[in-house]
Write a protein that holds these residues in place. Structure first.
Motif, PDB file in Angstrom:
ATOM      1  N   VAL A 139     -13.280   0.762   4.207  1.00 57.21           N
ATOM      2  CA  VAL A 139     -11.905   0.714   4.690  1.00 57.21           C
ATOM      3  C   VAL A 139     -11.950   0.280   6.149  1.00 57.21           C
ATOM      4  O   VAL A 139     -12.671   0.876   6.957  1.00 57.21           O
ATOM      5  CB  VAL A 139     -11.218   2.091   4.563  1.00 57.21           C
ATOM      6  N   SER A 140     -11.204  -0.766   6.493  1.00 56.88           N
ATOM      7  CA  SER A 140     -11.134  -1.211   7.885  1.00 56.88           C
ATOM      8  C   SER A 140      -9.932  -0.571   8.567  1.00 56.88           C
ATOM      9  O   SER A 140      -8.938  -0.232   7.912  1.00 56.88           O
ATOM     10  CB  SER A 140     -11.032  -2.736   7.967  1.00 56.88           C
ATOM     11  N   MET A 141     -10.034  -0.407   9.884  1.00 56.57           N
ATOM     12  CA  MET A 141      -8.971   0.259  10.630  1.00 56.57           C
ATOM     13  C   MET A 141      -8.798  -0.405  11.984  1.00 56.57           C
ATOM     14  O   MET A 141      -9.767  -0.787  12.634  1.00 56.57           O
ATOM     15  CB  MET A 141      -9.309   1.748  10.808  1.00 56.57           C
ATOM     16  N   ARG A 142      -7.561  -0.541  12.402  1.00 59.62           N
ATOM     17  CA  ARG A 142      -7.283  -1.040  13.746  1.00 59.62           C
ATOM     18  C   ARG A 142      -6.019  -0.381  14.270  1.00 59.62           C
ATOM     19  O   ARG A 142      -5.158   0.061  13.491  1.00 59.62           O
ATOM     20  CB  ARG A 142      -7.132  -2.556  13.758  1.00 59.62           C
ATOM     21  N   GLY A 143      -5.928  -0.316  15.585  1.00 60.35           N
ATOM     22  CA  GLY A 143      -4.764   0.262  16.232  1.00 60.35           C
ATOM     23  C   GLY A 143      -4.030  -0.774  17.052  1.00 60.35           C
ATOM     24  O   GLY A 143      -4.648  -1.543  17.793  1.00 60.35           O
TER      25      GLY A 143
END
Length: 710
Positions: A139-143
């Motif tokens: 799972v990729s995540m960015r803010g």
């Protein structure tokens, strides 16, 4: 794991130089007391002196102390992507003096936890669980920051060794620790607003999930600039092939709703089982001599729909060690389908079923409940009856069954006692309980307070309240293996085994006891105070939740608060579920180490009563004839004769040779419809007794039997 090992290495003896680059602060950093925002106009300096506390508002329309808001963006979220926003109304800033003489600023955002890394900047973070429709992949995540506020001249307080409650009048104070490399570095810490990706793991016994973190606050030690994302959007992409899952139990579904940030999107993938209750229950006891005494509880679980397995250490496991018993439990749990819940009860003291050792070095029972590694994402709801004899076991089983199936209808289960040590009142322990007492619960109990700071409050007041009836009695303060409360009131009394022996509450009024203190459940001492509460034959407690070791103060405060919120606000009445929720929130907000220390003496399937019980009316035949492949119509009514929907009804008919681990001639359950009706299939091939059970969502229950005749 590395973080936990560092904690073990540090222990309580923090010196000038510590392993891994940790040391008492020696970096030449000047005092930082002025706070300035460069994103606003007409900003005045805010000077925070040592031990002073000030609210720094990011949203002037919100009250001081307002919690950060975490909101799932439903429109942007789906099975392949999850989007949520964090909005921060403001933060608390407290001036603290380090051992190096410098003045630091501790930053706290209500509703968010801490990075909890020794020696690193003690900055807020948000920990969350995300459910997924598949079990493999990443799972990729960015803010994406929507609003960034910058504050100058901030020297952030480092995460230090936290305060311990201790066993007497005072505990061990917080000990200052600083990572010299981080505080002498350049660039923001942490370097990003979130990790970039996650491997998929599991939660709540097999639900694919990630255990994520969001970092909306950063700090640059070289420039001393603090960056706070007043609003930030997090996007998590989880693209993969959707898998098929059997419906999970209604009970686990309810816990999942509270656990996973995106559950409302994923719930169609898992779905609750609206027709049956599917669960397994394992009993482990020392040898076959305990079988007769545990049998009434075994029978109840079978009638409630559990598939029951019994093992004894002598004949089925072979050795009284953590590893051998744990291996047996792992083998049992591995054969249970994902959709079913798993419960286990350890029956015996630590000489026959020893504690395990946690990754932090603590005495724990939690390792038995974690079958896929040494972690706190446990697959099994676990309890223990620390008994010394067959008579002791019979007494404890009797108390449990009385509480669960035959409580007094004129009792006191809507009352909760808050019992607190006098230290630093009205703050600290009393303050923690006041946070509990003043919360706006969905189903608030009637609170009664027993605060040691108050003149005239004695051991006798606590004993009288227990004897006269109370649903939950919760203690917060200093304790020991021999006393629930140590030197707790104005006359420095100890509530010890002698005080427990004076309790005269009848069996139908034995309360649930929660002790947020130290070493009450140190079972390897003869006998701990928790065991004495449980062993009292005709009184005492029906369950006891306490710690095996010296526990951490702030973690106990949060655990105290969230155990009450889980039960009285979120409706998690099954005690092991409330414990799982309380410990998870403690881990997310303040740290997890206390979770390893705490254990439940009692039945993990027990529902905590929050209201005075009523008598369920059941329309069912008084006897039945021997019959193969028949149906039994049943109707369940509430106290005023109205139909009781969604009540769980179970039937169990043992064979003439009732052997351990055998399901018998009939073993079936189901939920009543809107008219309180259900028809269950059964077979009664021999004379004897057909057991039936009924339980509603509030824990009102019946466990009875019908005679089977020719």
């Amino acid at each position: 794991m590395l973080r936990k090992r560092l904690f073990i290495t540090l222990g309580l003896g923090v010196s000038t130089m510590l392993s891994g680059g940790l040391q008492a602060a020696q970096v030449d950093l000047s005092p930082a007391v002025a706070l300035t925002s460069i994103n606003t106009t007409n900003v005045a300096d805010v000077r925070v002196a040592v031990e002073a506390r000030k609210w720094v508002a990011l949203d002037q329309d919100q009250e001081p102390g307002s919690e950060a808001r975490v909101e799932l963006n439903r429109k942007a979220s789906n099975k392949r992507r999850s989007v949520f926003d964090i909005t921060i109304p403001g933060f608390w800033m407290t001036g603290k003096k380090g051992d190096d003489g410098q003045i630091y600023q501790q930053i706290e955002i209500p509703g968010l936890g801490s990075h909890d890394e020794l020696g690193q900047p003690d900055l807020p973070r948000y920990k969350f669980h995300l459910a997924l429709p598949f079990s493999k992949g990443k799972v990729s995540m960015r803010g994406e920051v929507q609003e960034l506020r910058r504050f100058q001249d901030i020297l952030v307080w480092p995460q230090s060794v936290p305060e311990l409650d201790g066993e007497k009048d005072t505990g061990t104070p917080e000990q200052f620790v600083l990572d010299r490399e981080t505080y002498a570095g350049k660039g923001s810490w942490p370097g990003t607003f979130s990790p970039e990706s996650y491997e998929i793991g599991k939660a709540l016994r097999g639900i694919p999930a990630i255990h994520g973190e969001a970092w909306p606050v950063q700090w640059d030690p070289s420039s001393r600039e603090l960056q706070v994302a007043g609003k930030i959007t997090y996007i998590l992409d989880h693209d993969g092939d959707e898998e098929q899952f059997e419906p999970i139990t209604q009970e686990r579904f309810k816990l999942a709703e509270l656990t996973f940030i995106n559950w409302e999107i994923l719930e169609p993938v898992f779905g609750p089982n609206l027709w049956f209750y599917t669960a397994d229950y394992l009993f482990i006891y020392p040898d076959s001599s305990y079988a007769d005494e545990i049998k009434p509880l075994v029978d109840q679980k079978k009638a409630r729909g559990f598939k029951v397995t019994e093992m004894n250490v002598a004949d089925d496991i072979g050795a009284s060690t953590c590893n051998t018993i744990r291996t047996a439990i792992q083998t049992w749990e591995a054969a249970i389908p994902f959709s079913r819940d798993a419960y286990a009860l350890l029956v015996g003291d630590t000489d026959v079923i020893p504690h395990c050792t946690s990754p932090d070095g603590d005495q724990t029972d939690d390792s038995y409940a974690s079958t896929d590694g040494d972690d706190l994402n446990e697959e099994i709801y676990l309890g223990r009856l620390s008994v010394d004899s067959e008579a002791d076991l019979a007494n404890q089983v009797s108390k449990i069954l009385t509480y669960e199936d035959h409580p007094s209808p004129f009792c006191c289960y809507n009352r909760a006692g808050l019992w607190a040590h006098k230290e630093n009142a009205p703050g600290k322990y009393e303050g923690a309980h006041e946070t509990v007492r003043t919360f706006a619960y969905a189903d608030a109990p009637i609170f009664e307070t027993f605060y040691g700071s108050q003149t005239g409050v004695t051991d006798s007041d606590v004993a009288n309240r227990v004897s006269n009836g109370v649903g939950v009695m919760a203690y917060r303060g200093h304790g020991s293996s021999g006393s629930t409360a140590t030197s707790w009131n104005q006359t420095s009394e100890y509530f010890n085994g002698l005080d427990v022996s004076t309790l005269s509450n009848p069996l139908s009024r034995s309360p649930v006891v929660w002790s947020f203190a130290c070493t009450n459940s140190k079972l390897d001492e003869n006998d701990s105070i928790a065991e004495k509460w449980m062993e009292l034959a005709d009184a005492g407690s029906s369950s006891y939740y306490g710690a095996t070791r010296t526990s951490y103060t702030d973690q106990n405060h949060v655990l105290d608060e969230w155990m009450f919120r889980a039960v009285y606000d979120e409706g998690l009445l099954t005690q092991s579920h409330a414990i799982e929720r309380g410990e998870a929130q403690m881990a997310a907000l303040i740290g997890a180490r206390n979770a390893w220390m705490y254990l439940l003496l009692g039945d993990p399937d027990m529902k905590i009563r929050t209201k005075n019980p009523y008598t369920i009316t059941i329309k069912i035949p008084e006897l039945i004839e021997i019959c193969k492949f028949c149906e039994l119509p049943i109707q369940v009514l509430d106290e005023v004769g109205n139909p009781l929907p969604n009540a769980l009804v179970g039937l169990w008919k043992p064979s003439q040779r009732d052997l351990p681990n055998m399901e018998g001639e009939t073993w079936v359950n189901g939920y009543t419809d809107e008219k309180g009706l259900i028809t269950l299939p059964y077979s009664a091939l021999t004379e004897g007794e057909l057991y039936y059970s009924v339980e509603d969502g509030a824990g009102n229950a019946v466990f009875e039997k019908i005679q089977v005749v020719k």
